[in-house]
Enzyme design. Structure first.
Site, short mmCIF file in Angstrom:
data_model
loop_
_atom_site.label_atom_id
_atom_site.label_comp_id
_atom_site.label_asym_id
_atom_site.label_seq_id
_atom_site.Cartn_x
_atom_site.Cartn_y
_atom_site.Cartn_z
N THR A 42 0.73 -0.95 -0.31
CA THR A 42 0.33 -0.22 0.06
C THR A 42 0.95 1.08 0.02
O THR A 42 0.43 2.13 -0.96
CB THR A 42 -0.77 0.13 0.64
OG1 THR A 42 -1.42 -1.03 1.05
CG2 THR A 42 -1.95 1.29 1.43
N HIS A 47 1.76 2.03 -3.47
CA HIS A 47 0.82 2.96 -3.88
C HIS A 47 0.92 4.12 -3.55
O HIS A 47 0.40 4.89 -4.63
CB HIS A 47 -0.55 1.81 -3.94
CG HIS A 47 -0.46 1.04 -4.34
ND1 HIS A 47 -0.66 0.65 -5.38
CD2 HIS A 47 -1.26 -0.39 -3.60
CE1 HIS A 47 -0.83 -0.78 -6.16
NE2 HIS A 47 -0.94 -1.76 -4.68
N HIS A 78 1.58 2.29 8.00
CA HIS A 78 1.22 1.72 8.84
C HIS A 78 1.41 0.15 9.40
O HIS A 78 0.36 -0.68 10.40
CB HIS A 78 -0.16 1.42 8.29
CG HIS A 78 -0.04 0.56 7.19
ND1 HIS A 78 0.04 1.37 5.78
CD2 HIS A 78 -0.93 -0.43 6.83
CE1 HIS A 78 0.23 0.15 5.01
NE2 HIS A 78 -0.24 -0.63 5.59
N GLU A 79 2.61 0.00 9.39
CA GLU A 79 3.26 -1.40 9.56
C GLU A 79 4.45 -0.87 10.17
O GLU A 79 5.42 -0.34 10.06
CB GLU A 79 4.04 -2.37 8.85
CG GLU A 79 2.65 -2.53 7.93
CD GLU A 79 3.19 -3.23 7.31
OE1 GLU A 79 4.78 -3.64 6.61
OE2 GLU A 79 2.06 -3.83 6.33
N CYS A 93 -14.85 2.90 14.32
CA CYS A 93 -15.93 4.19 15.35
C CYS A 93 -16.55 3.67 16.90
O CYS A 93 -16.95 4.53 17.56
CB CYS A 93 -16.82 5.16 14.72
SG CYS A 93 -18.09 3.42 14.16
N CYS A 100 -21.00 2.25 14.66
CA CYS A 100 -21.87 1.48 13.61
C CYS A 100 -22.67 0.41 14.07
O CYS A 100 -22.02 -0.30 14.73
CB CYS A 100 -20.63 2.31 12.24
SG CYS A 100 -18.99 0.62 12.25
N CYS A 132 -15.80 -1.58 10.36
CA CYS A 132 -16.61 -0.64 10.77
C CYS A 132 -16.73 0.41 9.46
O CYS A 132 -15.67 0.54 8.53
CB CYS A 132 -15.57 0.15 10.88
SG CYS A 132 -16.26 1.71 11.88
N ILE A 153 2.61 -11.18 2.90
CA ILE A 153 1.32 -12.17 3.30
C ILE A 153 0.82 -13.41 3.58
O ILE A 153 0.89 -14.10 4.08
CB ILE A 153 0.05 -11.23 3.02
CG1 ILE A 153 0.52 -9.82 3.73
CG2 ILE A 153 -0.80 -11.56 4.19
CD1 ILE A 153 -0.73 -8.50 3.23
N LEU A 210 -7.53 -12.23 0.18
CA LEU A 210 -7.83 -11.51 1.18
C LEU A 210 -7.08 -10.49 0.28
O LEU A 210 -6.74 -9.11 0.06
CB LEU A 210 -6.30 -11.71 1.83
CG LEU A 210 -6.21 -10.11 1.93
CD1 LEU A 210 -6.50 -10.19 3.91
CD2 LEU A 210 -4.20 -10.64 2.58
N ILE A 253 -11.71 -11.02 2.84
CA ILE A 253 -10.99 -11.15 4.02
C ILE A 253 -10.15 -9.64 4.52
O ILE A 253 -9.82 -9.42 3.61
CB ILE A 253 -9.88 -11.90 4.69
CG1 ILE A 253 -10.84 -13.61 4.08
CG2 ILE A 253 -9.17 -11.42 5.70
CD1 ILE A 253 -11.26 -14.17 5.27
P1 NAD Z 1 2.49 -8.84 -2.63
O1 NAD Z 1 2.03 -7.74 -4.40
O2 NAD Z 1 4.17 -8.07 -2.13
O3 NAD Z 1 2.14 -10.05 -2.95
C1 NAD Z 1 1.47 -10.56 -4.44
C2 NAD Z 1 2.18 -12.07 -4.87
O4 NAD Z 1 1.71 -11.92 -5.69
C3 NAD Z 1 3.66 -11.21 -5.33
O5 NAD Z 1 4.92 -12.43 -4.73
C4 NAD Z 1 2.97 -11.23 -6.69
O6 NAD Z 1 4.84 -11.60 -7.42
C5 NAD Z 1 2.66 -12.96 -7.08
N1 NAD Z 1 1.63 -12.63 -7.84
C6 NAD Z 1 1.76 -12.13 -8.94
N2 NAD Z 1 0.54 -12.72 -10.25
C7 NAD Z 1 0.22 -14.53 -9.93
C8 NAD Z 1 0.15 -15.17 -10.19
N3 NAD Z 1 -0.78 -15.58 -11.59
N4 NAD Z 1 0.22 -16.22 -9.53
C9 NAD Z 1 0.66 -15.91 -8.35
N5 NAD Z 1 0.98 -15.44 -7.90
C10 NAD Z 1 1.08 -14.13 -8.41
O7 NAD Z 1 1.84 -8.24 -1.44
P2 NAD Z 1 0.98 -8.47 -0.15
O8 NAD Z 1 1.84 -7.41 0.79
O9 NAD Z 1 1.56 -9.90 0.00
O10 NAD Z 1 -0.53 -8.91 -0.23
C11 NAD Z 1 -1.58 -9.55 -0.74
C12 NAD Z 1 -2.60 -8.51 -1.23
O11 NAD Z 1 -3.05 -8.66 0.08
C13 NAD Z 1 -1.79 -7.80 -2.52
O12 NAD Z 1 -3.29 -7.59 -2.99
C14 NAD Z 1 -2.52 -6.51 -1.15
O13 NAD Z 1 -2.86 -5.78 -1.82
C15 NAD Z 1 -3.60 -7.55 -0.48
N6 NAD Z 1 -3.36 -7.07 0.77
C16 NAD Z 1 -5.35 -7.08 1.53
C17 NAD Z 1 -5.47 -6.53 2.36
C18 NAD Z 1 -7.33 -6.77 3.11
O14 NAD Z 1 -7.16 -6.29 4.28
N7 NAD Z 1 -7.89 -6.85 1.93
C19 NAD Z 1 -4.82 -6.21 3.23
C20 NAD Z 1 -3.27 -6.22 2.98
C21 NAD Z 1 -3.21 -6.41 2.14
ZN ZN Z 2 -0.12 -2.99 4.79
ZN ZN Z 3 -17.92 1.26 13.34
#
Ligand code: NAD
Ligand code: ZN
Ligand code: ZN
Length: 344
Positions: free
Chosen positions: A40, A43, A63-64, A93, A96, A107, A176, A262, A287
């Site tokens: 993030t 981005h 944020h980490e 909050c 909500c 939230c 993750i 996720l 998630i």
């Molecule tokens: P990251 O971008 O480092 O990891 C994504 C991985 O997916 C990379 O290693 C990439 O090489 C791989 N990838 C790309 N194309 C692929 C394919 N076709 N097949 C298999 N793997 C492939 O991200 P991260 O920090 O580990 O986070 C994982 C995901 O979770 C991200 O999409 C992030 O935006 C999302 N996220 C969601 C939440 C939530 O609350 N839902 C919170 C944090 C992060």
């Molecule tokens: Zn994060």
């Molecule tokens: Zn709330």
């Protein structure tokens, strides 16, 4: 104090000198000891379409992170000055309807540290007292800094019927997905299959305990999963945000299985609702974040007990002044967790 901030509506970040904040009622001041870069943050750094729509400069990013409570505002009983803390990044909050039914992780009024309000790429940060999770003093600060993304992994692995005794496909071996590999392993899943298109990260997954790693550019994950399990995996844990990987993951599921997603695709994606989900009896879980505070209890139980060791995931440590190098390292895909020292 020094902070890494988005000061203009443009790409990049700036090291700035700003006044040290003061905690108000119900807040604490944390001296940041270690911070970690998330996708993030990349981005926000690149100023992509998502960042342009969401971020309102000036904003201190990050944020980490973890640190030490340096002061508490009026009315705060816990944590106390001197406590070592990790931070839950979602400020919620409690009033909500989602919060009131026990779903504070979604939230309606969520504010995220380093996204919607000042974050932890700074020497000091003020946060609501309840967002500071107290760690034992022996826990290294750099491990404390990555408990927030670790919570994303724990939430995904433990959602629905968990993974114990189940075959699992993990799509995406980013930080993750790799953390989820460790949690799945510690929770008795098997076999654990992990896909990624990045050989550096697949190698990590293998060393962390995946039973089989698959590069979808070289072999078909669906065929491998069906062959290894005799029909399909029971659980899909999706961490790539990649459309192809998501469809492959759903095809690799045994009918009746659970898909827990996720990963966040950069654009909306299309599903064959009947063919991929309905007629195969798949249960799909979105998630978001971490359950408050169940995920923190579950995740820290694994880390404090040593059942999960997060230290191998920390591949680089840099002073915050070298942030550009740190961001480029993460963007290159040849790093997992990059830790910044805000004091240096
Ligand atoms: P990251 O971008 O480092 O990891 C994504 C991985 O997916 C990379 O290693 C990439 O090489 C791989 N990838 C790309 N194309 C692929 C394919 N076709 N097949 C298999 N793997 C492939 O991200 P991260 O920090 O580990 O986070 C994982 C995901 O979770 C991200 O999409 C992030 O935006 C999302 N996220 C969601 C939440 C939530 O609350 N839902 C919170 C944090 C992060
Ligand atoms: Zn994060
Ligand atoms: Zn709330």
């Amino acid at each position: 104090m020094r902070a890494l901030a988005k000061t203009e509506r443009a790409s990049g970040l700036s090291l700035v000198e700003v006044p040290k904040p003061t905690p108000g009622p119900g807040e604490v001041l944390v001296r940041v000891e270690a911070a970690s870069i998330c996708g993030t943050d990349l981005h926000i750094y690149k100023w992509d379409a998502w960042a342009q729509g969401r971020i309102r400069p000036p904003l201190i990013t990050g944020h980490e992170f973890s640190g030490v409570v340096e002061a508490v505002g009026p009315g705060v009983r816990r944590p106390q000055v001197g406590d070592h803390v990790s931070l839950e990044s979602h400020v919620v909050c409690h009033t909500c309807p989602a919060c009131r039914v026990g779903n504070a992780h979604v939230c309606l009024n969520t504010e995220i540290l380093g996204v919607d309000r000042d974050g932890g790429f700074a020497e000091y940060v003020v946060v609501p007292a309840e967002n500071a999770w107290v760690n034992p003093k022996e826990l290294p600060f750099e491990v404390g800094a990555i408990l927030e993304p670790f919570g994303n992994a724990v939430h995904t692995v433990f959602a629905g019927s968990g993974v114990s005794g189940r075959s699992v496909l993990i799509t995406g071996a980013g930080p993750i997905g790799l953390m989820a590999t460790l949690v799945a392993r510690a929770s008795g899943a098997g076999p654990i299959l992990v896909t990624d298109v990045n050989p550096y990260r697949l190698d990590f997954a293998r060393r962390l305990g995946a039973d089989r790693v698959i590069n979808p550019l070289e072999e078909d994950p669906v065929a491998v999963a069906r062959e290894m399990t005799g029909g399909g995996v029971e659980v899909l844990l999706e961490f790539s945000g990649n459309e192809r990987a998501i469809h492959q993951g759903l095809s690799a599921l045994l009918p009746g299985g659970e898909a827990r997603i996720l990963g966040i695709p950069s654009d909306p994606i299309r599903f064959d609702l009947a063919g991929e989900l309905v007629m195969r009896g798949v249960t799909l879980f979105g998630i978001a974040g971490r359950r408050l505070w169940r995920t923190w209890i579950e995740g820290t139980a694994l880390v404090y007990s040593g059942r999960v060791d997060l230290t191998p995931l920390i591949t680089h440590r840099l002073p915050m002044s070298r942030y550009q190098e740190a961001f480029e390292l993460l963007a290159s895909g040849r790093a997992v967790k990059v830790i910044l020292d805000p004091k240096a």
